[in-house]
Design a protein around this motif. Structure first.
Motif, PDB file in Angstrom:
ATOM      1  N   ILE A   1     -15.029  -0.563   5.534  1.00 60.95           N
ATOM      2  CA  ILE A   1     -14.235  -1.248   4.521  1.00 60.95           C
ATOM      3  C   ILE A   1     -12.816  -0.674   4.486  1.00 60.95           C
ATOM      4  CG2 ILE A   1     -13.989  -1.744   2.066  1.00 60.95           C
ATOM      5  CD1 ILE A   1     -16.289  -3.220   3.134  1.00 60.95           C
ATOM      6  N   ALA A   2     -12.722   0.637   4.500  1.00 57.84           N
ATOM      7  CA  ALA A   2     -11.413   1.277   4.466  1.00 57.84           C
ATOM      8  C   ALA A   2     -10.579   0.874   5.680  1.00 57.84           C
ATOM      9  CB  ALA A   2     -11.572   2.802   4.413  1.00 57.84           C
ATOM     10  N   ALA A   3     -11.207   0.855   6.842  1.00 56.85           N
ATOM     11  CA  ALA A   3     -10.487   0.484   8.061  1.00 56.85           C
ATOM     12  C   ALA A   3     -10.012  -0.964   7.988  1.00 56.85           C
ATOM     13  CB  ALA A   3     -11.377   0.693   9.284  1.00 56.85           C
ATOM     14  N   ALA A   4     -10.855  -1.827   7.463  1.00 62.82           N
ATOM     15  CA  ALA A   4     -10.457  -3.224   7.325  1.00 62.82           C
ATOM     16  C   ALA A   4      -9.293  -3.353   6.349  1.00 62.82           C
ATOM     17  CB  ALA A   4     -11.643  -4.063   6.850  1.00 62.82           C
ATOM     18  N   LEU A   5      -9.339  -2.588   5.276  1.00 65.96           N
ATOM     19  CA  LEU A   5      -8.258  -2.651   4.293  1.00 65.96           C
ATOM     20  C   LEU A   5      -6.942  -2.163   4.877  1.00 65.96           C
ATOM     21  CD1 LEU A   5     -10.006  -1.459   1.014  1.00 65.96           C
ATOM     22  CD2 LEU A   5      -9.219  -3.763   1.577  1.00 65.96           C
TER      23      LEU A   5
ATOM     24  N   LEU B   1      -7.372 -12.494  -4.139  1.00 68.91           N
ATOM     25  CA  LEU B   1      -6.490 -11.356  -3.885  1.00 68.91           C
ATOM     26  C   LEU B   1      -5.911 -10.800  -5.182  1.00 68.91           C
ATOM     27  CD1 LEU B   1      -4.577 -12.463  -0.670  1.00 68.91           C
ATOM     28  CD2 LEU B   1      -6.307 -10.674  -0.891  1.00 68.91           C
TER      29      LEU B   1
ATOM     30  N   TYR C   1     -13.863  -0.664  15.004  1.00 73.15           N
ATOM     31  CA  TYR C   1     -14.537   0.501  15.587  1.00 73.15           C
ATOM     32  C   TYR C   1     -15.154   0.170  16.939  1.00 73.15           C
ATOM     33  CZ  TYR C   1     -13.888   3.045  11.247  1.00 73.15           C
ATOM     34  OH  TYR C   1     -13.330   3.676  10.184  1.00 73.15           O
TER      35      TYR C   1
ATOM     36  N   ILE D   1      -4.644  -9.521  16.087  1.00 76.33           N
ATOM     37  CA  ILE D   1      -5.179 -10.611  15.268  1.00 76.33           C
ATOM     38  C   ILE D   1      -4.445 -11.907  15.569  1.00 76.33           C
ATOM     39  CG2 ILE D   1      -5.315 -11.422  12.867  1.00 76.33           C
ATOM     40  CD1 ILE D   1      -6.096  -8.534  12.155  1.00 76.33           C
TER      41      ILE D   1
ATOM     42  N   HIS E   1      -5.189  -1.644  -3.279  1.00 77.61           N
ATOM     43  CA  HIS E   1      -5.540  -0.572  -2.354  1.00 77.61           C
ATOM     44  C   HIS E   1      -6.957  -0.026  -2.560  1.00 77.61           C
ATOM     45  CE1 HIS E   1      -4.162   2.093   0.698  1.00 77.61           C
ATOM     46  NE2 HIS E   1      -4.359   3.181  -0.008  1.00 77.61           N
TER      47      HIS E   1
ATOM     48  N   LEU F   1     -12.976  -0.556  -2.311  1.00 82.21           N
ATOM     49  CA  LEU F   1     -13.654   0.722  -2.090  1.00 82.21           C
ATOM     50  C   LEU F   1     -14.520   1.085  -3.298  1.00 82.21           C
ATOM     51  CD1 LEU F   1     -12.712   1.292   0.654  1.00 82.21           C
ATOM     52  CD2 LEU F   1     -11.262   3.128  -0.176  1.00 82.21           C
TER      53      LEU F   1
ATOM     54  N   ARG G   1      -2.296   4.822   3.828  1.00 79.86           N
ATOM     55  CA  ARG G   1      -3.444   4.266   4.496  1.00 79.86           C
ATOM     56  C   ARG G   1      -4.676   5.040   4.053  1.00 79.86           C
ATOM     57  NH1 ARG G   1      -4.167   3.905   9.530  1.00 79.86           N
ATOM     58  NH2 ARG G   1      -4.127   1.654   9.680  1.00 79.86           N
ATOM     59  N   HIS G   2      -5.805   4.378   4.126  1.00 76.52           N
ATOM     60  CA  HIS G   2      -7.045   5.084   3.855  1.00 76.52           C
ATOM     61  C   HIS G   2      -7.389   5.940   5.061  1.00 76.52           C
ATOM     62  CE1 HIS G   2      -7.959   2.984   0.155  1.00 76.52           C
ATOM     63  NE2 HIS G   2      -7.700   1.837   0.734  1.00 76.52           N
TER      64      HIS G   2
ATOM     65  N   TRP H   1     -17.100  -7.253  10.507  1.00 73.06           N
ATOM     66  CA  TRP H   1     -15.875  -7.484  11.287  1.00 73.06           C
ATOM     67  C   TRP H   1     -15.286  -6.150  11.744  1.00 73.06           C
ATOM     68  CZ3 TRP H   1     -10.633  -6.224  10.481  1.00 73.06           C
ATOM     69  CH2 TRP H   1      -9.748  -6.855  11.351  1.00 73.06           C
ATOM     70  N   SER H   2     -15.221  -5.215  10.835  1.00 68.69           N
ATOM     71  CA  SER H   2     -14.628  -3.921  11.122  1.00 68.69           C
ATOM     72  C   SER H   2     -15.477  -3.142  12.134  1.00 68.69           C
ATOM     73  CB  SER H   2     -14.507  -3.151   9.804  1.00 68.69           C
ATOM     74  OG  SER H   2     -13.712  -2.008   9.945  1.00 68.69           O
TER      75      SER H   2
ATOM     76  N   LEU I   1      -3.935 -11.832   4.219  1.00 65.46           N
ATOM     77  CA  LEU I   1      -5.018 -12.814   4.216  1.00 65.46           C
ATOM     78  C   LEU I   1      -4.509 -14.227   3.942  1.00 65.46           C
ATOM     79  CD1 LEU I   1      -8.011 -10.889   2.647  1.00 65.46           C
ATOM     80  CD2 LEU I   1      -7.745 -11.716   4.978  1.00 65.46           C
TER      81      LEU I   1
ATOM     82  N   MET J   1       0.825  -1.210   0.000  1.00 69.17           N
ATOM     83  CA  MET J   1       0.000   0.000   0.000  1.00 69.17           C
ATOM     84  C   MET J   1       0.853   1.250   0.000  1.00 69.17           C
ATOM     85  SD  MET J   1      -2.934  -0.867   2.740  1.00 69.17           S
ATOM     86  CE  MET J   1      -1.703  -1.663   3.774  1.00 69.17           C
TER      87      MET J   1
ATOM     88  N   ILE K   1      -5.846  -2.784   7.642  1.00 72.10           N
ATOM     89  CA  ILE K   1      -5.263  -3.865   8.424  1.00 72.10           C
ATOM     90  C   ILE K   1      -4.985  -5.100   7.567  1.00 72.10           C
ATOM     91  CG2 ILE K   1      -5.653  -5.438  10.361  1.00 72.10           C
ATOM     92  CD1 ILE K   1      -7.383  -3.276  11.636  1.00 72.10           C
ATOM     93  N   LEU K   2      -5.951  -5.442   6.730  1.00 73.51           N
ATOM     94  CA  LEU K   2      -5.878  -6.709   6.003  1.00 73.51           C
ATOM     95  C   LEU K   2      -5.479  -6.547   4.545  1.00 73.51           C
ATOM     96  CD1 LEU K   2      -9.367  -7.974   7.176  1.00 73.51           C
ATOM     97  CD2 LEU K   2      -7.168  -8.522   8.231  1.00 73.51           C
ATOM     98  N   GLY K   3      -5.462  -5.312   4.073  1.00 75.00           N
ATOM     99  CA  GLY K   3      -5.436  -5.114   2.634  1.00 75.00           C
ATOM    100  C   GLY K   3      -4.062  -5.060   2.010  1.00 75.00           C
ATOM    101  N   ASP K   4      -3.169  -5.903   2.406  1.00 74.07           N
ATOM    102  CA  ASP K   4      -1.910  -5.944   1.691  1.00 74.07           C
ATOM    103  C   ASP K   4      -1.767  -7.299   0.991  1.00 74.07           C
ATOM    104  OD1 ASP K   4      -1.193  -7.439   4.098  1.00 74.07           O
ATOM    105  OD2 ASP K   4       0.765  -7.447   3.129  1.00 74.07           O
TER     106      ASP K   4
END
Lengths: 159, 159
Positions: A11-15, B15, B103, A63, B21, B25, A4-5, B97-98, A24, A1, A17-20
């Motif tokens: 969704i952005a917050a999850a990404l 993936l 949050y 996690i 990124h 979204l 960060r978003h 989950w998020s 996963l 990335m 953390i998990l979105g690389d």
DNA sequence: CTGTATCCTTAAAGATACTG
DNA sequence: CAGTATCTTTAAGGATACAG
């Protein structure tokens, strides 16, 4: 990335953390039963430096939980926390989507079976409180208590 | 992403399509009702060059469908295909989950409501054929027809 | 086995300017 | 409005060597 978003968005917050590229896959390995540094590395092909980074980060995010298993703190095991195990629905949803739409019926790399009966696990299905299936258009997205002004505005403009 | 994943794995394959990124979204925006280039751009903050790239790629992957809405092919709309709409479970799983673990209760940016009753949508829950809830340890991962030798070996070593 | 320290290469992100 | 063409910057990925 790259960045960060910054949006206030689940969704952005999850990404963030998990979105690389690897996370996963590490979570997948954990669900498959991997606990050791070497297992994660061999089974995914990730570079050691990256794995070190990711495990550290994911432990910080709550996690994974790191536990000593060696005599002098030279062997460790990584276990999913409750927060990590709660990613099961995300994992299963991705697997089912990929099995169905990327690989296609009859070409699934991994099947999900109910352990007690050996039968396939049905598709995840969103349901209401009565247990009735909900379709894509039956769900409304409404600004919650943590919504930013921008999110609130965005969601109120929907229809 | 630096490279694509080469493993024969449903998660890895997903993936390769969704794991950058911005893509999820954009899918979120589509679920919120966005259809136009400018809407996607304004609501996510993505650069135009990237957005152009992503929409092209996602159309190629069969997740979006592009449609003329202008007189001389100068206005377009992007709609989710069936394959795209099938990402709903992935989206909802990530959001739930998020909301819950990132949050926390009472701070959710977006709430999911059953449109017909206005009540919150319950957590996604994996169930067996009888409708009974399955826990994380009730699901077995077994090599499917499309499994590679490596996947087969990996999965058979689990327990 | 489980890492850390360096260094290098690539490609992803994005700003800017331009087009029909 | 809906893009494309260029160029620059940054950071992510990964190879290699070393350490407890």
């Amino acid at each position: 990335m790259a960045n960060r978003h910054t949006q206030t968005c689940a969704i952005a917050a999850a990404l963030n953390i998990l979105g690389d590229h690897w996370t996963l896959l590490l979570v997948r390995e954990a669900f498959y039963g991997a606990t050791r540094f070497g297992e994660f590395q061999r089974n995914t092909g990730i570079a050691k430096t990256l794995l070190s980074d990711r495990l550290f980060f994911l432990e910080k995010e709550g996690i994974f939980r790191k536990e000593d298993v060696g005599e002098r703190g030279t062997r460790y095991a990584y276990y999913l926390t409750e927060k990590g195990r709660a990613l099961e629905t995300v994992m299963i949803a991705l697997m089912q989507w990929s099995n169905e739409y990327v690989y296609g019926r009859g070409k699934e790399p991994v099947q999900l079976l109910d352990r007690s009966t050996g039968k396939p696990v049905p598709q995840l299905q969103l349901r209401n409180r009565k247990g009735e299936a909900l379709g894509a258009m039956d769900v409304a997205f409404r600004a919650g208590p943590g919504a930013s002004k921008a999110t609130r505005r965005r969601l109120e403009s929907i229809e």
